[in-house]
Scaffold this motif. Structure first.
Motif, PDB file in Angstrom:
ATOM      1  N   ARG A   1       0.830  -1.199   0.000  1.00  0.00           N
ATOM      2  CA  ARG A   1       0.000   0.000   0.000  1.00  0.00           C
ATOM      3  C   ARG A   1       0.870   1.257   0.000  1.00  0.00           C
ATOM      4  O   ARG A   1       0.498   2.289  -0.514  1.00  0.00           O
ATOM      5  CB  ARG A   1      -0.950   0.009   1.203  1.00  0.00           C
TER       6      ARG A   1
ATOM      7  N   ARG B   1       3.225   4.085  -7.447  1.00  0.00           N
ATOM      8  CA  ARG B   1       2.570   3.523  -8.627  1.00  0.00           C
ATOM      9  C   ARG B   1       1.600   4.533  -9.215  1.00  0.00           C
ATOM     10  O   ARG B   1       1.363   4.567 -10.405  1.00  0.00           O
ATOM     11  CB  ARG B   1       1.813   2.251  -8.260  1.00  0.00           C
ATOM     12  N   LEU B   2       1.024   5.384  -8.357  1.00  0.00           N
ATOM     13  CA  LEU B   2      -0.005   6.318  -8.822  1.00  0.00           C
ATOM     14  C   LEU B   2       0.527   7.708  -9.137  1.00  0.00           C
ATOM     15  O   LEU B   2      -0.013   8.382  -9.994  1.00  0.00           O
ATOM     16  CB  LEU B   2      -1.108   6.440  -7.766  1.00  0.00           C
ATOM     17  N   SER B   3       1.522   8.151  -8.417  1.00  0.00           N
ATOM     18  CA  SER B   3       1.951   9.530  -8.605  1.00  0.00           C
ATOM     19  C   SER B   3       2.972   9.634  -9.722  1.00  0.00           C
ATOM     20  O   SER B   3       3.979   8.934  -9.720  1.00  0.00           O
ATOM     21  CB  SER B   3       2.574  10.058  -7.312  1.00  0.00           C
ATOM     22  N   PRO B   4       2.716  10.510 -10.699  1.00  0.00           N
ATOM     23  CA  PRO B   4       3.675  10.654 -11.798  1.00  0.00           C
ATOM     24  C   PRO B   4       4.987  11.291 -11.355  1.00  0.00           C
ATOM     25  O   PRO B   4       5.963  11.237 -12.084  1.00  0.00           O
ATOM     26  CB  PRO B   4       2.943  11.555 -12.798  1.00  0.00           C
ATOM     27  N   SER B   5       5.014  11.883 -10.185  1.00  0.00           N
ATOM     28  CA  SER B   5       6.262  12.515  -9.753  1.00  0.00           C
ATOM     29  C   SER B   5       7.150  11.550  -8.970  1.00  0.00           C
ATOM     30  O   SER B   5       8.220  11.922  -8.527  1.00  0.00           O
ATOM     31  CB  SER B   5       5.966  13.768  -8.932  1.00  0.00           C
ATOM     32  N   LEU B   6       6.676  10.319  -8.802  1.00  0.00           N
ATOM     33  CA  LEU B   6       7.481   9.318  -8.098  1.00  0.00           C
ATOM     34  C   LEU B   6       7.726   8.128  -9.023  1.00  0.00           C
ATOM     35  O   LEU B   6       6.883   7.799  -9.853  1.00  0.00           O
ATOM     36  CB  LEU B   6       6.758   8.836  -6.836  1.00  0.00           C
TER      37      LEU B   6
ATOM     38  N   ASP C   1       2.047   1.799  -3.495  1.00  0.00           N
ATOM     39  CA  ASP C   1       1.006   2.363  -4.368  1.00  0.00           C
ATOM     40  C   ASP C   1       1.181   3.870  -4.572  1.00  0.00           C
ATOM     41  O   ASP C   1       0.787   4.413  -5.597  1.00  0.00           O
ATOM     42  CB  ASP C   1      -0.390   2.114  -3.776  1.00  0.00           C
ATOM     43  N   PHE C   2       1.739   4.539  -3.574  1.00  0.00           N
ATOM     44  CA  PHE C   2       1.950   5.991  -3.722  1.00  0.00           C
ATOM     45  C   PHE C   2       2.751   6.265  -4.991  1.00  0.00           C
ATOM     46  O   PHE C   2       2.425   7.154  -5.765  1.00  0.00           O
ATOM     47  CB  PHE C   2       2.690   6.549  -2.503  1.00  0.00           C
TER      48      PHE C   2
ATOM     49  N   GLY D   1       3.602  -1.297 -11.908  1.00  0.00           N
ATOM     50  CA  GLY D   1       2.143  -1.248 -12.026  1.00  0.00           C
ATOM     51  C   GLY D   1       1.614  -0.219 -13.004  1.00  0.00           C
ATOM     52  O   GLY D   1       0.448  -0.240 -13.340  1.00  0.00           O
ATOM     53  N   GLN D   2       2.471   0.668 -13.472  1.00  0.00           N
ATOM     54  CA  GLN D   2       2.024   1.688 -14.399  1.00  0.00           C
ATOM     55  C   GLN D   2       2.407   1.277 -15.807  1.00  0.00           C
ATOM     56  O   GLN D   2       3.432   0.623 -16.012  1.00  0.00           O
ATOM     57  CB  GLN D   2       2.719   3.021 -14.102  1.00  0.00           C
ATOM     58  N   ALA D   3       1.616   1.695 -16.750  1.00  0.00           N
ATOM     59  CA  ALA D   3       2.043   1.541 -18.128  1.00  0.00           C
ATOM     60  C   ALA D   3       3.320   2.353 -18.289  1.00  0.00           C
ATOM     61  O   ALA D   3       3.486   3.367 -17.636  1.00  0.00           O
ATOM     62  CB  ALA D   3       0.975   2.086 -19.054  1.00  0.00           C
TER      63      ALA D   3
ATOM     64  N   ARG E   1       5.661   4.992 -18.938  1.00  0.00           N
ATOM     65  CA  ARG E   1       5.299   6.396 -19.093  1.00  0.00           C
ATOM     66  C   ARG E   1       6.583   7.161 -18.917  1.00  0.00           C
ATOM     67  O   ARG E   1       7.447   7.101 -19.782  1.00  0.00           O
ATOM     68  CB  ARG E   1       4.271   6.764 -18.039  1.00  0.00           C
TER      69      ARG E   1
END
Ligand SMILES: [Zn+2]
Lengths: 543, 318
Positions: free
Chosen positions: B103, B109-114, B106-107, B201-203, B205
């Motif tokens: 979890r 995985r979701l934030s484009p700045s990380l 996930d920060f 987890g991200q495409a 990018r």
């Protein structure tokens, strides 16, 4: 002694004093109660003035909110979009938003045309039909971020602008990002990672306001509107900055309530925390009281993060989370206890309540301390055996009465199932076993409104009107005691506030109706005229 | 948009050696401007001064939060860290002993700045089986194994070969980790820890999932480090001569040096330039600490030790 004595006649005074439960007059001198009784009982103290503005009102001890958070004051800087009616610090009454369209309409209404649009308190569990999605929030704005925080504290909705800024697409495969049948993210998400992403993408930040002066003023006003004269901030950071803000704002005579901040104990070592609390106790004053410690142990039942015992969650969800490893919680409790401090422990689930009772038992065997008043907070799932142990150990419980109304239906259907849902918040059992108890709102989780909280304990009705646990109902008189003297006891302030008797602070809630006379179903609707705090009359509306 | 900041999660139950590994990472010079986010509830677990000496920042996380939900202190602290100028070169989050590292990951995985780097989970080889059976924390201990990209099976010296083999198989059977190390006192090759997660987890990018991709922050490989401590004082003239004469393979040196007659100074050396300035208040006196970074061609450790001790006098620190 040069100080004026003012005698207030009232329609009725409900004292919480066993020796004289009801009276017609109260005399106030120097901010304290000189006496309570009928007029003849009070005139012997010398010269007095009669102030008859409460002659047709009912006077109760000022309400004591034993579990609330000044975060309430932060959230009101954003737009309330909850399902239930709620009153803001400015006294504005926000009717509940009963549909997705109403939520969208309200956000459009408040939108100033620049900056992110943030709504809070969204509560779709009673909506029928589809869930809110990004298309709904795109009707508020497409060029800027729109965020809606859910009341449960675990979900949020965002518009397309947020998803685009964060690059969240159909390809994003992350826990907590909900997808529609087309595979695209719907804009609804859960967990803190999503919250972080949304705040980062939108530039919104609720955190830098916590403990600030404006949040304290908002919090004070919200409490005042509800008849509260003493309120806790039951997980306070107590940094140099927030402590300075408390010391500036609260003692001012124009600030409407007494504040009891409980040091939030999970940020630092318990040794450092205990030393900080002890150093702050020297700064306590009549209106600002340091000395409490608050420990978090588990999460929330509605968020499936509370730690609960077998057989677990009714819908099969995995058991919840600890806030810290149990052995660290045990060690911290011991450090605070040994430092002579009173500890309030957030325990929602019964596994958490049991762990802390085990800990208290071991600690007291090693280092007994009479009248410690360690208190379990929420304690929503205590069974009789746990309550018997609480009684034997001298532990008080402050139960979350408002849950019966706000989440009762969910507890029945999803989290706990019928048997355990019916005996949540076991007030009658606590009363019967002689466990000291109080009840609370946990604002901002639910609104600060002690009469509503008392109503929840008396009527035990869910939002759909169903009674949960007939056998755990208590009387109006007992509930009123819990929101005054009962809560004061858990704060070790019952010698100062919580009842109307000689020597105590002149803190009153002034009501338009008699709570012991109206049908109990109407308890929550009794209008509040205002309060008296330390003898200062604080009407809600200009007289 | 600036390059995403590598984000490493360090998980594992109490006593598994997270603090030891954390301090090892911090002592490695490649750490640089790393924001280290730690839980101090149980005990103070890192040397904030060491972080600062490395040019990094220590951030205290708090698990409890006002809404009676869990984890939003990380939201708040991360917002602060990422709002700072400049942004840290790397973020390392020490998940609490009862947190699910997935979890936390996930920060990123979701934030484009990380950019998510590997999730490192430490395991106490001696305790893990009992821990996973514990009624209060067993469920979480198992989630931690599942979340690992890198498993560090620590305290290998405390178990015999048979137990180690058996426990390793048991743990690996409950984890999708791509790398497993057996270690004593959390002594593992740091470069292997700091690589992009295979499970970002991200495409694709702004992240590159190629493990061999050269990232400017992944300098743990290329840089050699050496550190030195003494309770005796330095002679200024000899220290200056030493600093002026260091070979170009020494890229950086940082630390605190106690100069005879002058007191504790902060030393900063970058390339050929160096400064010595009075150390700020709060840095404990009585000890000199020095970290030297260089290319693999930098003088051997023993030679560095000889060079540096040559600038030390016989007198104890003030
Ligand atoms: Zn709370």
């Amino acid at each position: 002694m040069g100080e004026t004595t003012v005698i207030y006649p009232a329609r009725k005074i409900i004292t919480m004093l066993a020796a004289r439960p009801q009276a017609t007059h109260v005399a106030v001198r120097g901010g304290r109660i000189l006496g309570v009784g009928d007029l003849d009982d009070l005139t012997g103290w010398g010269d007095y003035e009669i102030d008859d503005r409460f002659a047709d009102k009912v006077i109760l001890p000022g309400f004591v909110e034993g579990h609330s958070h000044t975060l309430e004051g932060v959230l009101w800087q954003y737009t309330y979009v909850g399902f239930f009616d709620r009153t803001g610090p400015d006294g504005h009454h926000w009717p509940g938003a009963k549909s997705i369209d109403e939520v969208v309409a309200r956000l459009r209404e408040v939108d100033t045309g620049s900056g992110p649009v943030v709504g809070w308190g969204f509560d779709p569990i009673y909506f029928t039909g589809r869930r809110m999605n990004k298309d709904d929030l795109d009707k508020v704005a497409t060029d800027r971020s729109v965020l809606v925080l859910h009341a449960s504290g675990h979900l949020l909705n965002v518009n397309s602008a947020v998803l685009n800024a964060a690059g969240v697409t159909a390809d994003t495969d992350v826990h907590g990002v909900f997808k529609g049948p087309d595979g695209e993210p719907t804009g609804e998400m859960q967990e803190f990672a999503a919250l972080y992403m949304a705040f980062e993408a939108s530039g919104a930040n609720i955190y830098n306001q916590i403990g600030g002066e404006s949040s304290l003023h908002n919090f004070g006003r919200v409490c005042h509107l509800a008849g509260v004269t003493t309120a806790t901030d039951l997980y306070a950071r107590l940094t140099p900055e927030t402590t300075a803000a408390l010391l500036r704002v609260v003692p001012d005579p124009s600030f409407p309530i007494r504040v009891v901040p409980a040091y939030g104990a999970l940020a630092d070592t318990p040794e450092n925390g205990a030393a900080l609390v002890k150093s702050l106790m020297d700064k306590s004053s009549a209106k600002l009281r340091f000395g409490l410690v608050k420990m978090m142990t588990d999460g929330s039942i509605q968020g499936f993060t509370a730690r609960i015992k077998w057989p677990g969650y009714y819908n099969g969800a995995p058991n919840g989370l600890w806030n810290a490893p149990p052995e660290e919680l045990v060690r911290a409790f011991n450090v605070f206890h040994d430092a002579g401090l009173q500890v309030h422990m957030h325990t929602n689930g019964n596994e958490a309540s049991e762990l802390m009772l085990d800990t208290i038992a071991d600690t007291l065997a090693r280092n007994p301390r009479p009248d410690h008043r360690h208190t379990l907070q929420h304690a929503q799932m205590m069974d009789e055996a746990l309550l018997r142990r609480a009684k034997a150990l001298g532990v008080a419980v402050n139960m979350f009465a408002n849950h019966l109304y706000y989440w009762g239906e969910q507890h029945l259907a999803l989290t706990l199932g019928p048997e355990r849902a019916h005996r949540m918040e076991p007030f009658a059992t606590a009363q019967r076993l002689g466990v000291p108890y109080a009840m609370h709102s946990d604002a901002p989780v639910t609104p600060v409104a002690p009469l509503f909280t008392a109503w929840c304990a008396v009527e035990r009705r869910t939002a759909e009107g169903r009674v949960l646990g007939e056998a755990e109902k208590i009387s109006v008189a007992d509930a009123l005691r819990a929101i005054t003297l009962g809560a004061a006891y858990t704060l070790k302030m019952d010698h100062e506030v919580g009842s109307i008797e000689t020597g105590k602070r002149a803190d009153f809630a002034i009501l338009e109706q008699d709570p012991l006379a109206v049908p109990s179903a109407e308890l929550k609707d009794i209008p509040i005229w205002g309060t008296v705090l330390g003898g200062i009359v604080q009407p809600l509306h200009a007289e | 948009m600036p390059a995403p900041v590598p984000f490493t999660v360090l998980g594992g139950y109490l006593g598994a050696g997270k603090t030891t590994l954390l301090n090892r990472i911090l002592a490695a010079p490649g750490a640089g401007d790393m924001a280290v986010m730690v839980n101090d509830f149980g005990r103070l677990n890192i040397d904030a001064e060491l972080v600062a000496a490395q040019g990094g920042r220590a951030v205290r996380l708090e698990n409890g939060c006002v809404c009676c939900t869990i984890g939003d202190s990380l939201v708040e602290s991360l917002m602060q860290v990422m709002a700072a100028t400049p942004r840290p070169a790397r973020i390392l989050v020490e998940a609490s002993g009862v947190a699910d590292p997935a979890r936390v990951a996930d920060f990123a995985r979701l934030s484009p700045s990380l950019r998510l780097d590997r999730v490192i989970v430490l395991v106490d080889l001696e305790q893990i089986r009992a821990r996973c059976a514990d009624r209060h924390v067993g469920d979480m201990a198992l989630k931690q194994l599942a979340a690992a990209d890198v498993l560090v099976l620590n305290k290998a010296d405390l178990v015999d070969d048979a137990a180690r083999t058996e426990t390793r198989a048991w743990v690996e059977g409950r984890s999708a980790a791509v790398v497993t190390f057996e270690a004593t006192r959390a002594d593992v090759p740091l470069a292997a820890l700091f690589a992009p997660s295979e499970r970002a987890g991200q495409a694709p990018r702004d992240h590159d999932h190629n493990r061999n991709h050269d990232h400017p922050h992944d300098d743990f490989d290329a840089v050699r480090t050496w550190s030195f401590e003494t309770r005796r004082v330095f002679d200024r003239a000899r220290l200056e001569a030493l600093l002026d004469g260091l070979p170009p393979a020494v890229l950086r040196a940082k630390g605190f040096v106690d100069l005879a007659g002058e007191g504790l100074m902060t030393l900063q050396l970058t390339g050929r330039r160096w400064t010595l300035e009075p150390a700020p208040d709060g840095v404990p006196r009585g000890q000199s600490r020095l970290v030297v970074l260089g290319t693999p061609g930098m003088p051997a450790d023993a030679d560095l030790r000889r060079l540096v001790t040559g600038a030390v006098t016989g007198s104890p620190a003030t």
